[in-house]
Design an enzyme around this catalytic site. Structure first.
Site, mmCIF file in Angstrom:
data_model
loop_
_atom_site.group_PDB
_atom_site.id
_atom_site.type_symbol
_atom_site.label_atom_id
_atom_site.label_comp_id
_atom_site.label_asym_id
_atom_site.label_seq_id
_atom_site.Cartn_x
_atom_site.Cartn_y
_atom_site.Cartn_z
ATOM 1 N N LYS A 1 -12.573 -2.569 -6.350
ATOM 2 C CA LYS A 1 -13.349 -1.337 -6.455
ATOM 3 C C LYS A 1 -12.512 -0.197 -7.021
ATOM 4 C CE LYS A 1 -12.703 -1.512 -1.493
ATOM 5 N NZ LYS A 1 -13.397 -1.943 -0.289
ATOM 6 N N LYS B 1 -7.431 -9.495 -9.294
ATOM 7 C CA LYS B 1 -8.520 -9.599 -8.348
ATOM 8 C C LYS B 1 -9.581 -8.540 -8.643
ATOM 9 C CE LYS B 1 -9.225 -9.979 -3.338
ATOM 10 N NZ LYS B 1 -8.569 -9.872 -2.012
ATOM 11 N N LYS C 1 0.814 -1.219 0.000
ATOM 12 C CA LYS C 1 0.000 0.000 0.000
ATOM 13 C C LYS C 1 0.846 1.266 0.000
ATOM 14 C CE LYS C 1 -4.341 -1.689 1.909
ATOM 15 N NZ LYS C 1 -5.438 -1.418 2.881
#
Length: 349
Positions: free
Chosen positions: A210, A207, A115
């Site tokens: 969103k 994957k 991240k």
């Protein structure tokens, strides 16, 4: 040996539109656990702000995740549904755990590296310390089980390490305060069948997410029947018919993904789907998948929209859940403060 009441804790971040992957991989799996365990389901909004958020969007997304919990069948009367920021004990316990956890443990967390990216010096301290807050989320309720996906296994291992080190470091005080030989349980991962990993409808190697710029890569939980049908019909496939055995799905990621989605929605194994549709062209299989997806997801999306349209009701559910959660978490924190040696006035005890 200390004996702990069996309790499940799990949380979902309110970041962006919920999609089919969130539902099949997590939310749908929360529902059957209600029949066996005391369950606490949390919208982890404090975790969400470890990266920048728009405040108005964050409020909307907190309510949307709550609506998804309720629409999927989570019973907020029998169990607890709340948002993390309403229970300050999470943050209080996280500080204790910041003093228990070792920097070396956090340095090994792969999710932070992913991240934070290359510019780690610019990442927030909150993102770095995310695992200790997650440990506090779980252990504030002395939860014995957590349903986990692949991306959370490492964090649960750290939670167990924190619990073990706390139990060891304060063993004498734990015994003196009447808690036996361990205060925190070593929380177990709850494995519910094979891991469900739903991939993008546009690229079977990625994957479902969103954050994907293409809305056609995912089925949002709030999509209506027409949107679901259109996205499935436009889903990427290959020119070959469906195989009759699972081995035939190797090197065919898009085919494997659609078969996996059908199996998960139907509640059967992939092999059973292939026995029924093996040899069929994708056009006919997609038609059956459309019918199944609309049947299963349509009512959930409709109920979510109804709930989201009444924010007062959702806020009341979260408020009531927070009150119930706070009672449990406060009891834990009071005991922890006694164990570590803090002095508390009568009005704070």
């Amino acid at each position: 040996m200390a004996v702990f009441k069996e309790r499940v804790f799990s949380g979902v971040q309110p970041t962006g539109n919920l999609h089919l992957g969130n539902y099949l991989g997590a939310i749908s799996r929360f529902v059957p656990l209600q029949e066996r365990y005391d369950c606490i389901y949390c919208v982890v909004d404090m975790h969400a702000i470890t990266v920048p958020q728009d405040p108005k969007e964050l409020r909307r997304q907190i309510r949307e995740v709550t609506a998804a919990f309720l629409a999927a069948g989570i019973d907020a009367e029998r169990h607890i549904v709340f948002n993390q920021s309403q229970v300050a004990e999470h943050a209080e316990l996280a500080w204790i755990f910041n003093c228990i956890a070792r920097i070396g443990w956090l340095n090994r967390m792969t999710q932070f590296k992913e991240k934070a990216g290359k510019d780690r010096e610019n990442a927030s301290v909150g993102l770095y310390a995310y695992p200790t807050l997650m440990a506090a989320d779980i252990l504030a309720y002395r939860a014995t089980h957590v349903p986990v996906g692949e991306d959370q296994k490492q964090h649960l291992e750290l939670t167990r390490d924190v619990a073990q080190k706390f139990n060891n470091d304060y063993a004498a005080a734990i015994a003196e305060n009447g808690h036996g030989d361990a205060f925190f349980p070593l929380t177990e991962p709850l494995i519910q069948g094979p891991a469900m990993r739903i991939m993008s409808l546009r690229d079977g190697s990625k994957k479902m997410s969103k954050s994907d710029p293409s809305d056609y890569s995912r089925i949002n939980l709030t999509d209506d029947a027409d949107a679901i049908a259109q996205k499935i019909r436009k889903a990427k496939t290959d020119p070959e018919p469906l195989p009759s055995e699972e081995a035939g799905l190797q090197s065919r990621p898009e085919a494997a993904n659609l078969v996996g989605i059908f199996a998960a929605l139907k509640g059967v194994e992939k092999s059973q789907v292939l026995r029924e549709f093996g040899g069929a062209q994708f056009s006919s299989f997609k038609g059956a998948l459309v019918d199944l997806a609309v049947e299963k997801m349509g009512p959930i999306g409709a109920e979510m929209k109804r709930l989201v349209a009444d924010p007062g009701h959702i806020d009341a559910v979260l408020g009531k859940g927070a009150e119930r959660a706070r009672v449990i978490a406060r009891e834990t924190l009071d005991a922890v403060y006694d164990i570590v040696g803090f002095i508390r006035s009568a009005r704070n005890s």
